[in-house]
Design a protein around this motif. Structure first.
Motif, PDB file in Angstrom:
ATOM      1  N   ARG A 220       0.818  -1.211   0.000  1.00 14.86           N
ATOM      2  CA  ARG A 220       0.000   0.000   0.000  1.00 14.86           C
ATOM      3  C   ARG A 220       0.852   1.262   0.000  1.00 14.86           C
ATOM      4  NH1 ARG A 220      -5.483   1.018   1.382  1.00 14.86           N
ATOM      5  NH2 ARG A 220      -5.933   3.151   0.770  1.00 14.86           N
ATOM      6  N   TYR A 221       2.037   1.168   0.544  1.00 15.70           N
ATOM      7  CA  TYR A 221       2.901   2.334   0.683  1.00 15.70           C
ATOM      8  C   TYR A 221       3.503   2.798  -0.651  1.00 15.70           C
ATOM      9  CZ  TYR A 221       6.858  -0.490  -0.428  1.00 15.70           C
ATOM     10  OH  TYR A 221       7.711  -1.265  -1.125  1.00 15.70           O
ATOM     11  N   LEU A 222       3.402   1.981  -1.675  1.00 15.31           N
ATOM     12  CA  LEU A 222       4.172   2.237  -2.906  1.00 15.31           C
ATOM     13  C   LEU A 222       3.651   3.450  -3.676  1.00 15.31           C
ATOM     14  CD1 LEU A 222       6.566   0.832  -4.373  1.00 15.31           C
ATOM     15  CD2 LEU A 222       4.857  -0.212  -5.873  1.00 15.31           C
ATOM     16  N   PRO A 223       4.492   4.458  -3.882  1.00 15.34           N
ATOM     17  CA  PRO A 223       4.043   5.685  -4.560  1.00 15.34           C
ATOM     18  C   PRO A 223       3.412   5.397  -5.934  1.00 15.34           C
ATOM     19  CG  PRO A 223       6.192   6.044  -3.568  1.00 15.34           C
ATOM     20  CD  PRO A 223       5.880   4.581  -3.412  1.00 15.34           C
TER      21      PRO A 223
END
Lengths: 246, 246
Positions: A220-223
């Motif tokens: 989810r953190y992936l830009p």
């Protein structure tokens, strides 16, 4: 603001892509060098996602009256470190992790993650029983945080080769972190250990394409711009969840 | 394994304790020095908890058809850094954060968190409008990540003193991170800004004891032995949630 790049997952019906080892390394390098994420930050995010996945696959309530014991087996490099963070979060979720971490890294960051577990009274095993029945009886499941992306499956050294022989024989479920240990990142494996659950981090690797067990993705953190650059076609994560079951 | 120290929250009916500034600093110091948590790791955990709290207090669905804009105001030290991480996670949760960060820290770690936001195309304001109506019209809410635990409320310097004057006049809700800016950590405040939501981190501070707004606590990561040592009597967090509404 440019919103054309913001909802990659929802704007496309292209299938999720399974990335190569080289692509996974390129993404990680870009996160560290261009986006200035720190290894400590990423390992914390990944280990937390793994712990959440385990609570979804094996909720405390599914473990009956027995103690919710989990054996977390940690390799020498980054994957092992993710295992340490996962163990720490499992402890906060009221599981009872035990860690087997036979070759401790000399990297200061990895040592810090180790101290966090030790100070939280998570037990460390001094050896892995070769008598498989002892493992089956003592734990509900095994977390494989051994080799991960970095290792060369054609050249697995001791003590890991022996550990994989043992883990191939256990009857309790195995949960693998990112890449099942002993598998080639870029190919489906017919040999090697046989996890019941795979937790892919960032994006699933090629070897996971034919995986038939329960498969979670924590990324989810992936830009958004990285998602787009590598055509990852990630699914939309529900709510504020850090992971999704594929 | 010693399980006598494991379920602090559930074994006691003692009330939640509101800690002093000195206690908060002692806990943070113990986390860093004894448990070897890293600042990068803690700031990531705290900023993530803040973003989750904001999604609970102000879900996207509550913002109607308008763009879900959030103004994140960041101070010069650690509290500001938590604001940067919060903004990044809000972006991943499909909010539209804008950051106002007038005095950028020279700390490399803080700079890394700044680059992460910049690379994700989160806009940075070059000044805070003194015309309050412009803020009311442009944003749904303001995140106060300005002064936090570190600052001396009796000696608020510019540009922060002026910013607090502006924020006292805004009509949109303010969400404060850990300690509302301008409040004394150890005392209830009658002056200062008036947040609608307070997100206490680790444990609530004395100043929060009489807070009557929506109050969240994000401290799931805190090792049980520290909870016990400081008699925190933290509530039991539900499921795998990283925070709880008090």
């Amino acid at each position: 603001m440019n919103h054309s790049t913001t909802k990659v997952g929802s704007e496309t019906s292209e299938p999720l892509r399974y990335i190569s080892k080289a692509e996974a390394e390129a993404i990680e390098s870009e996160l560290l060098k261009e986006y200035r994420f720190g290894p400590q930050q990423l390992i914390e995010i990944w280990g937390h996602a793994c712990a959440i996945a385990i609570t979804k696959a094996y909720p405390l309530s599914s473990m009956g009256r027995k103690q919710p014991t989990v054996l977390v087996v940690c390799g020498p490099d980054q994957n092992g470190c993710i295992g340490l963070v996962c163990a720490r979060h499992l402890r906060m979720f009221e599981y009872e992790p035990t860690i087997y971490y036979p070759k401790r890294s000399s990297n200061g960051l990895h040592q810090d993650f180790t101290v966090q577990c030790e100070k939280m009274d998570i037990p460390f095993l001094s050896y892995l029983p070769t008598e498989v029945q002892l493992i089956n009886d003592a734990y509900h499941l095994v977390i494989d945080a051994i080799l991960g992306l970095e290792a060369d499956p054609a050249n697995v050294k001791e003590p890991y080769a022996g550990m994989l022989v043992t883990l191939k024989q256990v009857k309790i479920p195995i949960v693998s972190v990112d890449v099942p240990s002993g598998w080639d990142v870029d190919e489906a494996s017919t040999e090697g250990i046989n996890p019941e659950v795979l937790i892919s981090l960032t994006a699933p690797k090629k070897c996971a394409a034919s995986f038939t067990g329960k498969h979670f993705l924590g990324g989810r953190y992936l830009p958004y711009d990285i998602q787009k650059k590598y055509d990852l076609n990630l699914p939309e994560y529900p709510g504020t969840d850090c992971l999704i079951e594929l």
